[in-house]
Design a protein around this motif. Sequence first.
Motif, PDB file in Angstrom:
ATOM      1  N   ASP A   1     -55.934  14.436  -8.142  1.00 20.26           N
ATOM      2  CA  ASP A   1     -55.181  15.659  -7.533  1.00 20.26           C
ATOM      3  C   ASP A   1     -54.959  16.698  -8.592  1.00 20.26           C
TER       4      ASP A   1
ATOM      5  N   ASN B   1     -55.682  20.243 -10.118  1.00 15.39           N
ATOM      6  CA  ASN B   1     -56.338  21.443  -9.945  1.00 15.39           C
ATOM      7  C   ASN B   1     -56.008  22.610 -10.614  1.00 15.39           C
TER       8      ASN B   1
ATOM      9  N   SER C   1     -50.796  18.643  -6.804  1.00 14.86           N
ATOM     10  CA  SER C   1     -50.679  19.607  -5.587  1.00 14.86           C
ATOM     11  C   SER C   1     -49.218  20.007  -5.674  1.00 14.86           C
TER      12      SER C   1
END
Length: 69
Positions: free
Chosen positions: A7, A9, A21
Amino acid sequence: MKQLNGDRNQCPGCGEYFNSSFAFDKHRTGDFGTNRRCLTVPEMESKKMAKNTAGFWVSEKMPQDRIQP
């Protein structure tokens, strides 16, 4: 460049790296289409966000008593 997997990023706006996120969403403020922007580093820190040992922003620093040696 950091390794992005799971997850993790990178924000295309400010270039900062996020561990999830949820942390990414926490660093955004304002209304869509009008004044949406990234928080500054001091603003993220004031929201208790921190960088982990890998250099990714997390939504909140892990309490010392929960960190395993």
